[in-house]
Design an enzyme around this catalytic site. Structure first.
Site, mmCIF file in Angstrom:
data_model
loop_
_atom_site.group_PDB
_atom_site.id
_atom_site.type_symbol
_atom_site.label_atom_id
_atom_site.label_comp_id
_atom_site.label_asym_id
_atom_site.label_seq_id
_atom_site.Cartn_x
_atom_site.Cartn_y
_atom_site.Cartn_z
ATOM 1 N N ASP A 292 42.397 43.898 45.426
ATOM 2 C CA ASP A 292 42.486 44.697 46.632
ATOM 3 C C ASP A 292 43.860 45.373 46.703
ATOM 4 O O ASP A 292 44.899 44.730 46.496
ATOM 5 C CB ASP A 292 42.271 43.786 47.836
ATOM 6 C CG ASP A 292 42.307 44.538 49.141
ATOM 7 O OD1 ASP A 292 41.266 45.080 49.526
ATOM 8 O OD2 ASP A 292 43.388 44.589 49.755
ATOM 9 N N ASP A 310 43.332 57.610 44.943
ATOM 10 C CA ASP A 310 42.064 58.174 44.463
ATOM 11 C C ASP A 310 40.899 57.284 44.897
ATOM 12 O O ASP A 310 40.059 56.883 44.097
ATOM 13 C CB ASP A 310 42.108 58.302 42.932
ATOM 14 C CG ASP A 310 40.955 59.141 42.385
ATOM 15 O OD1 ASP A 310 40.352 59.888 43.164
ATOM 16 O OD2 ASP A 310 40.663 59.031 41.177
#
Length: 449
Positions: A292, A310
């Site tokens: 994460d 992104d």
């Protein structure tokens, strides 16, 4: 979301060399090589050869275990590797298959977790074929080609255009290169006239024009940044942005952080994607972190000169949290004083409130921004924001590396139609206490209102 506690890889290898399968010394060396390449620690090993043939063996690791059992009479091997470490065991599948001279294998993966609160386990499967070719003047070379086994049907977070185009592809002649369901999403890699990756039905790239998007994502940030030594990419597990970053010789270190290890496996192992990304995830400058991004940023890191965001589009509340003031503040804390951050920001034409709200949220995190866009045929008009601690200025008039799609004058990318500029007045700051971006996305991109 589940917290991944380990990765389990199971391989059924077929059409192997029977002599290798009966060679205990060779097999022990092969498994030791795999363990060494993964940077794991061996605690103990135990290998046994049966009469008249066959070998079984286990390697006890500090991070769990690795085992093998061979049937030379059937040219078949059963292989099992589980690790709770940070290294991805899937990276050594090809080493294993080469070492067994296997021509065909079925590879299964399972992400292990301490809980089962989020529904189905993250299981994927891939059928791999090893094609060998040799001639009198060269050593034998191997290439890995893969076809995914059928998995569950997709949930859908894509906009209406994604849904229409995906359904068109699936209704016609196509090849499903990969289809798997991770803990987080369904991944589809579909080949027809082009190759497309969908995550939960949302288009991530088309091989026809992905360079337009990725060149626009990466190179303006490099043109505005005075130095490029350390680069952080969050999201972008397909390796296509990494490919563009690696064009710069002064880049010394790239950290790629992507939550979904299955996407990373596709980028590293599926030949069609490896060809598209130029094997970028195998470059020694690239350090892969399947975790994460929020957790990654919580740890201490040396500042980055360039940060590339992104992520998938903010179609749901979970992804929306990655476009908040709080998350952008964490990124800003990891950005050097004269560094540049770039964030993909959806379409200013289709969803202007989404686009300008991302820019406003970057500003609220204490960053100065410049906004730009380009036409990506598969997506339409697509927008980005550059951000930095200081007002940004372009450092070079030309891009010093080879590109195919960027305009000679980057300034043309930073102009907008008056109607789109006027929509900035509708922007709202996206925060953890006031998550609104996904609602705007649903209104503008999905409903078309």
């Amino acid at each position: 979301m589940k917290e991944v506690k380990g990765r389990h890889i199971v391989v059924d290898a077929y059409d192997c060399d029977p002599l290798l399968l009966d060679d205990l010394v060779h097999l022990e060396k092969l498994l030791s090589q795999i363990v060494s390449s993964l940077g794991m620690q061996i605690l103990a090993t135990n290998f046994h050869r049966f009469e008249p043939q066959g070998v079984t063996g286990i390697v006890l690791l500090s991070t769990s275990h690795l085992s093998i059992h061979t049937w030379p009479e059937y040219s078949y091997v059963a292989f099992d590797l589980f690790t709770c470490g940070d290294d991805d065991p899937a990276t050594e599948i090809e080493t294993l298959l080469r070492g067994l001279s296997s021509e065909r294998a079925i590879i299964y993966g399972l992400d292990r977790s301490i809980s089962n609160d989020d529904g189905d386990p993250a299981i994927w499967a891939m059928l791999s074929e090893i094609e060998s070719s040799s001639d009198s003047d060269s050593t034998e070379e191997y290439s890995l080609s893969s076809v995914a086994l059928e998995m569950d049907s997709a949930s859908n977070r894509g906009d209406i255009y994604d849904q229409i185009e995906r359904n068109e592809m699936l209704s016609g002649k196509h090849n499903m290169l990969f289809k798997g369901t991770s803990q987080y999403q369904q991944i589809e890699l579909i080949q027809a006239t082009d190759i497309r990756m969908y995550l939960d039905g949302q288009l991530q790239f088309s091989s026809i024009d992905e360079r337009v998007y990725h060149e626009a994502l990466v190179h303006p940030a490099f043109a505005f940044a005075p130095s490029h030594e350390r680069v952080l990419i969050v999201g972008g597990g397909d390796g296509l942005a990494v490919r563009e970053v690696l064009k710069y010789a002064d880049v010394k270190h790239i950290d790629l952080v992507d939550l979904d290890s299955m996407v990373l496996d596709v980028a590293k192992l599926v030949p069609e994607v490896v060809s598209l990304n130029g094997a970028s995830l195998h470059d020694p400058r690239v350090h892969i972190h399947p975790q994460d991004a929020v957790q990654y940023l919580d740890a201490q890191h040396a500042p980055y000169q360039i940060i590339i965001v992104d992520f998938p589009d903010p179609a749901d509340e979970v992804i929306c949290t990655l476009y908040t003031k709080e998350f952008f503040q964490s990124l800003a804390q990891n950005l050097s004083g004269d560094g540049v951050l770039v964030c993909q920001s959806f379409s200013p034409e289709v969803a202007p409130t989404v686009y300008w709200s991302i820019g406003l949220t970057l500003n609220s995190a204490g960053l100065d921004t410049q906004s730009y866009h380009c036409l990506v045929p598969s997506f339409g008009d697509w927008g980005f924001h550059l951000a930095g601690h200081k007002p940004l200025a372009q450092m070079t008039d030309t891009i010093p590396v080879q590109t195919r799609t960027l305009p000679k004058d980057l300034a043309t990318m930073f102009t907008f139609k008056q109607g789109i500029l006027e929509k900035r007045a509708d922007a709202i700051e996206n925060t953890m206490e006031n998550l609104v971006l996904h609602e705007f996305y649903q209104q503008e991109a999905v409903s078309g209102s």
